[in-house]
Structure formats: structure tokens, C-alpha cells
Design a protein around this motif. Structure first.
Motif, PDB file in Angstrom:
ATOM      1  N   ARG A 120       0.834  -1.210   0.000  1.00 19.78           N
ATOM      2  CA  ARG A 120       0.000   0.000   0.000  1.00 19.78           C
ATOM      3  C   ARG A 120       0.868   1.259   0.000  1.00 19.78           C
ATOM      4  O   ARG A 120       0.611   2.209  -0.738  1.00 19.78           O
ATOM      5  CB  ARG A 120      -0.946  -0.014   1.196  1.00 19.78           C
ATOM      6  CG  ARG A 120      -1.904   1.165   1.213  1.00 19.78           C
ATOM      7  CD  ARG A 120      -2.968   1.024   2.274  1.00 19.78           C
ATOM      8  NE  ARG A 120      -3.947   0.044   1.819  1.00 19.78           N
ATOM      9  CZ  ARG A 120      -4.458  -0.926   2.561  1.00 19.78           C
ATOM     10  NH1 ARG A 120      -4.097  -1.056   3.814  1.00 19.78           N
ATOM     11  NH2 ARG A 120      -5.331  -1.770   2.075  1.00 19.78           N
ATOM     12  N   GLN A 164      -4.566  -0.129  -7.115  1.00 15.10           N
ATOM     13  CA  GLN A 164      -4.505  -1.587  -7.005  1.00 15.10           C
ATOM     14  C   GLN A 164      -4.683  -2.219  -8.375  1.00 15.10           C
ATOM     15  O   GLN A 164      -4.012  -3.192  -8.707  1.00 15.10           O
ATOM     16  CB  GLN A 164      -5.586  -2.101  -6.055  1.00 15.10           C
ATOM     17  CG  GLN A 164      -5.307  -1.832  -4.607  1.00 15.10           C
ATOM     18  CD  GLN A 164      -6.378  -2.385  -3.694  1.00 15.10           C
ATOM     19  OE1 GLN A 164      -7.501  -2.681  -4.115  1.00 15.10           O
ATOM     20  NE2 GLN A 164      -6.041  -2.521  -2.417  1.00 15.10           N
ATOM     21  N   ARG A 212      -7.388  -7.266  -9.201  1.00 16.20           N
ATOM     22  CA  ARG A 212      -7.313  -6.195  -8.215  1.00 16.20           C
ATOM     23  C   ARG A 212      -7.648  -6.747  -6.837  1.00 16.20           C
ATOM     24  O   ARG A 212      -7.071  -6.369  -5.819  1.00 16.20           O
ATOM     25  CB  ARG A 212      -8.268  -5.045  -8.582  1.00 16.20           C
ATOM     26  CG  ARG A 212      -8.148  -3.875  -7.593  1.00 16.20           C
ATOM     27  CD  ARG A 212      -9.396  -3.046  -7.498  1.00 16.20           C
ATOM     28  NE  ARG A 212     -10.605  -3.774  -7.188  1.00 16.20           N
ATOM     29  CZ  ARG A 212     -10.968  -4.186  -5.963  1.00 16.20           C
ATOM     30  NH1 ARG A 212     -10.193  -3.951  -4.921  1.00 16.20           N
ATOM     31  NH2 ARG A 212     -12.102  -4.829  -5.772  1.00 16.20           N
ATOM     32  N   ILE A 228      -4.644  -8.243  -5.156  1.00 14.77           N
ATOM     33  CA  ILE A 228      -3.769  -7.214  -4.568  1.00 14.77           C
ATOM     34  C   ILE A 228      -4.358  -6.742  -3.249  1.00 14.77           C
ATOM     35  O   ILE A 228      -3.645  -6.613  -2.249  1.00 14.77           O
ATOM     36  CB  ILE A 228      -3.563  -6.029  -5.542  1.00 14.77           C
ATOM     37  CG1 ILE A 228      -2.856  -6.486  -6.819  1.00 14.77           C
ATOM     38  CG2 ILE A 228      -2.804  -4.892  -4.848  1.00 14.77           C
ATOM     39  CD1 ILE A 228      -1.470  -7.064  -6.625  1.00 14.77           C
ATOM     40  N   ASN A 229      -5.661  -6.511  -3.207  1.00 19.82           N
ATOM     41  CA  ASN A 229      -6.312  -6.081  -1.971  1.00 19.82           C
ATOM     42  C   ASN A 229      -6.138  -7.131  -0.880  1.00 19.82           C
ATOM     43  O   ASN A 229      -5.822  -6.793   0.269  1.00 19.82           O
ATOM     44  CB  ASN A 229      -7.800  -5.806  -2.227  1.00 19.82           C
ATOM     45  CG  ASN A 229      -8.492  -5.339  -0.972  1.00 19.82           C
ATOM     46  OD1 ASN A 229      -9.023  -6.145  -0.217  1.00 19.82           O
ATOM     47  ND2 ASN A 229      -8.485  -4.043  -0.756  1.00 19.82           N
ATOM     48  N   GLU A 248      -2.560  -6.995   0.408  1.00 23.21           N
ATOM     49  CA  GLU A 248      -2.338  -5.793   1.224  1.00 23.21           C
ATOM     50  C   GLU A 248      -2.965  -5.905   2.610  1.00 23.21           C
ATOM     51  O   GLU A 248      -2.392  -5.424   3.588  1.00 23.21           O
ATOM     52  CB  GLU A 248      -2.908  -4.565   0.518  1.00 23.21           C
ATOM     53  CG  GLU A 248      -2.094  -4.096  -0.650  1.00 23.21           C
ATOM     54  CD  GLU A 248      -2.604  -2.823  -1.295  1.00 23.21           C
ATOM     55  OE1 GLU A 248      -1.946  -2.349  -2.224  1.00 23.21           O
ATOM     56  OE2 GLU A 248      -3.661  -2.289  -0.876  1.00 23.21           O
TER      57      GLU A 248
END
Length: 75
Positions: A8, A18, A29, A32-33, A36
């Protein structure tokens, strides 16, 4: 142990979304979230790809801490 990351922060420094990061490493995406937020631990290949995007060693992006992991993501 818990695997923490600086994704982040690295994205913010580069003003990268993202979705943009996801496209560069060929994942969603949502993946990636999940990385993170610590809900998903990336494979070694994905961790290396992510580190390369930011031009940093994997160890500067992913940090193994001594604090306990949340249930379901034990290392």
C-alpha cells in the motif's frame, strides 16, 4: 508468525492504483487487496514480481514479523 507487507505504501508513493499494480503482475485487483490486507499470502513467484515492480528486494516489500497470524493464514 505473520507476513506483513508495504504494498500500500509503495503504491501510494508511486500514485499507483490496485488495478494498475494487478495488471502489471497479471493478477486481479482483488488479489492485490487481499495481499495488502493480509488475507492472502502470495506465492514466491508473485512476491518477486511485486518486488520487481517497485525495484526493491522482496525482503523490503514482505516482512516476517513475530506477532501471531490471524486465523487461517498461519505461516
Amino acid at each position: 508468525m505473520k507476513l506483513e507487507n508495504t504494498l500500500r505504501v509503495e503504491r501510494a508513493v508511486r500514485r499507483m492504483t490496485q488495478a494498475e499494480l494487478a495488471e502489471r503482475v497479471d493478477v486481479s485487483r482483488q488479489a492485490i487487496n487481499a495481499i495488502e490486507t493480509g488475507k492472502f499470502i502470495p506465492s514466491a513467484v508473485l512476491a518477486i514480481k511485486l518486488a520487481r515492480v517497485f525495484g526493491k528486494p522482496v525482503e523490503e516489500i514482505f516482512i516476517l514479523s513475530e506477532e501471531p497470524s490471524p486465523v487461517g493464514v498461519e505461516i
